[in-house]
Design a protein around this motif. Sequence first.
Motif, PDB file in Angstrom:
ATOM      1  N   SER A   1      -4.446  -8.790  10.467  1.00  0.00           N
ATOM      2  CA  SER A   1      -5.202  -9.930  11.469  1.00  0.00           C
ATOM      3  C   SER A   1      -6.301  -9.872  11.066  1.00  0.00           C
ATOM      4  CB  SER A   1      -5.537  -8.542  12.989  1.00  0.00           C
ATOM      5  OG  SER A   1      -3.845  -8.261  13.558  1.00  0.00           O
ATOM      6  N   ALA A   2      -6.970  -9.095  10.017  1.00  0.00           N
ATOM      7  CA  ALA A   2      -8.429  -9.852   9.680  1.00  0.00           C
ATOM      8  C   ALA A   2      -8.136 -10.932   8.486  1.00  0.00           C
ATOM      9  CB  ALA A   2      -9.125  -8.326   9.603  1.00  0.00           C
ATOM     10  N   CYS A   3      -7.495 -10.338   7.762  1.00  0.00           N
ATOM     11  CA  CYS A   3      -7.592 -11.980   6.362  1.00  0.00           C
ATOM     12  C   CYS A   3      -5.859 -11.631   6.267  1.00  0.00           C
ATOM     13  CB  CYS A   3      -8.061 -10.553   5.640  1.00  0.00           C
ATOM     14  SG  CYS A   3      -7.479  -9.351   5.003  1.00  0.00           S
ATOM     15  N   LYS A   4      -5.133 -11.825   6.860  1.00  0.00           N
ATOM     16  CA  LYS A   4      -3.252 -11.792   6.461  1.00  0.00           C
ATOM     17  C   LYS A   4      -2.600 -10.602   5.253  1.00  0.00           C
ATOM     18  CE  LYS A   4      -4.165 -16.649   7.616  1.00  0.00           C
ATOM     19  NZ  LYS A   4      -3.201 -18.428   7.379  1.00  0.00           N
ATOM     20  N   ALA A   5      -3.709 -10.346   4.651  1.00  0.00           N
ATOM     21  CA  ALA A   5      -2.777  -9.448   3.793  1.00  0.00           C
ATOM     22  C   ALA A   5      -1.631  -8.547   4.129  1.00  0.00           C
ATOM     23  CB  ALA A   5      -4.188  -8.423   3.173  1.00  0.00           C
ATOM     24  N   GLY A   6      -0.177  -8.901   3.869  1.00  0.00           N
ATOM     25  CA  GLY A   6       0.040  -8.403   3.792  1.00  0.00           C
ATOM     26  C   GLY A   6       1.686  -8.791   4.685  1.00  0.00           C
ATOM     27  N   THR A   7       1.767 -10.050   5.194  1.00  0.00           N
ATOM     28  CA  THR A   7       2.222 -11.338   6.199  1.00  0.00           C
ATOM     29  C   THR A   7       3.285 -11.753   5.288  1.00  0.00           C
ATOM     30  OG1 THR A   7       0.702 -12.679   6.074  1.00  0.00           O
ATOM     31  CG2 THR A   7       0.210 -10.726   7.673  1.00  0.00           C
ATOM     32  N   ASP A   8       2.748 -11.905   4.212  1.00  0.00           N
ATOM     33  CA  ASP A   8       3.937 -12.893   3.670  1.00  0.00           C
ATOM     34  C   ASP A   8       5.387 -11.754   2.621  1.00  0.00           C
ATOM     35  OD1 ASP A   8       3.994 -15.632   2.602  1.00  0.00           O
ATOM     36  OD2 ASP A   8       3.389 -15.697   0.905  1.00  0.00           O
ATOM     37  N   CYS A   9       4.550 -12.295   1.745  1.00  0.00           N
ATOM     38  CA  CYS A   9       5.852 -11.182   0.849  1.00  0.00           C
ATOM     39  C   CYS A   9       6.205  -9.802   1.424  1.00  0.00           C
ATOM     40  CB  CYS A   9       5.646 -11.694  -0.388  1.00  0.00           C
ATOM     41  SG  CYS A   9       4.866 -10.403  -1.474  1.00  0.00           S
ATOM     42  N   GLY A  10       4.599  -9.298   1.616  1.00  0.00           N
ATOM     43  CA  GLY A  10       5.162  -7.671   2.011  1.00  0.00           C
ATOM     44  C   GLY A  10       5.069  -6.744   1.277  1.00  0.00           C
ATOM     45  N   SER A  11       5.071  -7.121  -0.036  1.00  0.00           N
ATOM     46  CA  SER A  11       4.315  -6.109  -1.233  1.00  0.00           C
ATOM     47  C   SER A  11       3.406  -5.339  -1.627  1.00  0.00           C
ATOM     48  CB  SER A  11       5.262  -7.163  -2.904  1.00  0.00           C
ATOM     49  OG  SER A  11       4.130  -7.802  -2.840  1.00  0.00           O
ATOM     50  N   CYS A  12       2.394  -6.017  -0.797  1.00  0.00           N
ATOM     51  CA  CYS A  12       0.876  -5.017  -0.337  1.00  0.00           C
ATOM     52  C   CYS A  12       0.740  -4.227   0.108  1.00  0.00           C
ATOM     53  CB  CYS A  12      -0.096  -5.979  -0.818  1.00  0.00           C
ATOM     54  SG  CYS A  12      -0.110  -6.957   0.603  1.00  0.00           S
ATOM     55  N   VAL A  13       2.093  -4.461   1.521  1.00  0.00           N
ATOM     56  CA  VAL A  13       1.445  -3.470   2.797  1.00  0.00           C
ATOM     57  C   VAL A  13       1.484  -2.072   2.253  1.00  0.00           C
ATOM     58  CG1 VAL A  13       2.496  -2.526   4.712  1.00  0.00           C
ATOM     59  CG2 VAL A  13       3.146  -4.821   4.105  1.00  0.00           C
ATOM     60  N   ARG A  14       2.021  -1.218   0.864  1.00  0.00           N
ATOM     61  CA  ARG A  14       1.605   0.043   0.641  1.00  0.00           C
ATOM     62  C   ARG A  14       1.030   0.370   0.228  1.00  0.00           C
ATOM     63  NH1 ARG A  14       7.700   3.066  -0.816  1.00  0.00           N
ATOM     64  NH2 ARG A  14       8.623   2.592   0.911  1.00  0.00           N
ATOM     65  N   ARG A  15       0.259  -0.637  -0.756  1.00  0.00           N
ATOM     66  CA  ARG A  15      -0.521  -0.656  -1.608  1.00  0.00           C
ATOM     67  C   ARG A  15      -2.196  -0.191  -0.192  1.00  0.00           C
ATOM     68  NH1 ARG A  15      -4.342   2.085  -4.788  1.00  0.00           N
ATOM     69  NH2 ARG A  15      -6.094   0.825  -5.945  1.00  0.00           N
ATOM     70  N   ILE A  16      -1.970  -0.854   0.610  1.00  0.00           N
ATOM     71  CA  ILE A  16      -3.071  -1.149   1.833  1.00  0.00           C
ATOM     72  C   ILE A  16      -3.183  -0.104   2.747  1.00  0.00           C
ATOM     73  CG2 ILE A  16      -3.327  -2.440   3.203  1.00  0.00           C
ATOM     74  CD1 ILE A  16      -2.724  -5.394   2.773  1.00  0.00           C
ATOM     75  N   GLN A  17      -1.441   0.603   3.069  1.00  0.00           N
ATOM     76  CA  GLN A  17      -1.818   1.984   3.254  1.00  0.00           C
ATOM     77  C   GLN A  17      -2.374   2.640   3.003  1.00  0.00           C
ATOM     78  OE1 GLN A  17       2.445   1.875   3.307  1.00  0.00           O
ATOM     79  NE2 GLN A  17       3.380   1.744   6.489  1.00  0.00           N
ATOM     80  N   ALA A  18      -1.731   2.761   1.432  1.00  0.00           N
ATOM     81  CA  ALA A  18      -3.162   3.324   0.746  1.00  0.00           C
ATOM     82  C   ALA A  18      -4.020   3.765   0.298  1.00  0.00           C
ATOM     83  CB  ALA A  18      -2.163   3.717  -0.442  1.00  0.00           C
ATOM     84  N   LEU A  19      -5.199   2.102   0.835  1.00  0.00           N
ATOM     85  CA  LEU A  19      -6.456   2.423   0.887  1.00  0.00           C
ATOM     86  C   LEU A  19      -7.087   2.539   1.731  1.00  0.00           C
ATOM     87  CD1 LEU A  19      -6.654  -0.781  -0.904  1.00  0.00           C
ATOM     88  CD2 LEU A  19      -7.358   1.088  -2.230  1.00  0.00           C
ATOM     89  N   LEU A  20      -6.223   2.141   3.121  1.00  0.00           N
ATOM     90  CA  LEU A  20      -6.765   2.916   4.417  1.00  0.00           C
ATOM     91  C   LEU A  20      -6.345   4.370   4.446  1.00  0.00           C
ATOM     92  CD1 LEU A  20      -5.175   0.818   6.651  1.00  0.00           C
ATOM     93  CD2 LEU A  20      -7.131   0.620   5.904  1.00  0.00           C
ATOM     94  N   GLY A  21      -5.554   4.803   3.759  1.00  0.00           N
ATOM     95  CA  GLY A  21      -5.649   6.408   3.690  1.00  0.00           C
ATOM     96  C   GLY A  21      -5.098   7.723   5.589  1.00  0.00           C
ATOM     97  N   ARG A  22      -4.301   8.130   5.521  1.00  0.00           N
ATOM     98  CA  ARG A  22      -4.331   8.732   6.908  1.00  0.00           C
ATOM     99  C   ARG A  22      -4.747   9.557   7.839  1.00  0.00           C
ATOM    100  NH1 ARG A  22       0.229   6.044   8.184  1.00  0.00           N
ATOM    101  NH2 ARG A  22       1.923   5.693   6.470  1.00  0.00           N
ATOM    102  N   GLY A  23      -5.608   9.978   7.278  1.00  0.00           N
ATOM    103  CA  GLY A  23      -6.683  10.804   7.860  1.00  0.00           C
ATOM    104  C   GLY A  23      -8.478  10.016   8.711  1.00  0.00           C
ATOM    105  N   ASP A  24      -8.280   9.190   8.074  1.00  0.00           N
ATOM    106  CA  ASP A  24      -9.636   8.228   8.590  1.00  0.00           C
ATOM    107  C   ASP A  24      -9.768   7.488  10.143  1.00  0.00           C
ATOM    108  OD1 ASP A  24     -10.364   8.625   5.551  1.00  0.00           O
ATOM    109  OD2 ASP A  24      -9.627   6.427   5.101  1.00  0.00           O
TER     110      ASP A  24
END
Length: 78
Positions: free
Chosen positions: A30-53
């Motif tokens: 929603s903030a920058c469109k990342a992950g909304t086209d091909c979706g191949s970056c979603v796992r990398r985004i998840q990793a950057l966000l972490g799980r406990g934050d």
Amino acid sequence: MYVCNCFGVTEAQVKKHAEGGACTPRQIASACKAGTDCGSCVRRIQALLGRGDCPRRESSADQGMPVLSEVEALEEAA
């Protein structure tokens, strides 16, 4: 380093949005469109966000309610 090649979104941009309160890949999208086209970056985004934050949102399944009712409620709201 680019996280999302489709929209040219970098790790630094994802981290900046996360610092601003984006806790999920959907919020990053929603903030920058990342992950909304091909979706191949979603796992990398998840990793950057972490799980406990960010606080975990409890779903209906966690509360013992059928998950289908949550999906139906979301569809009705849309």
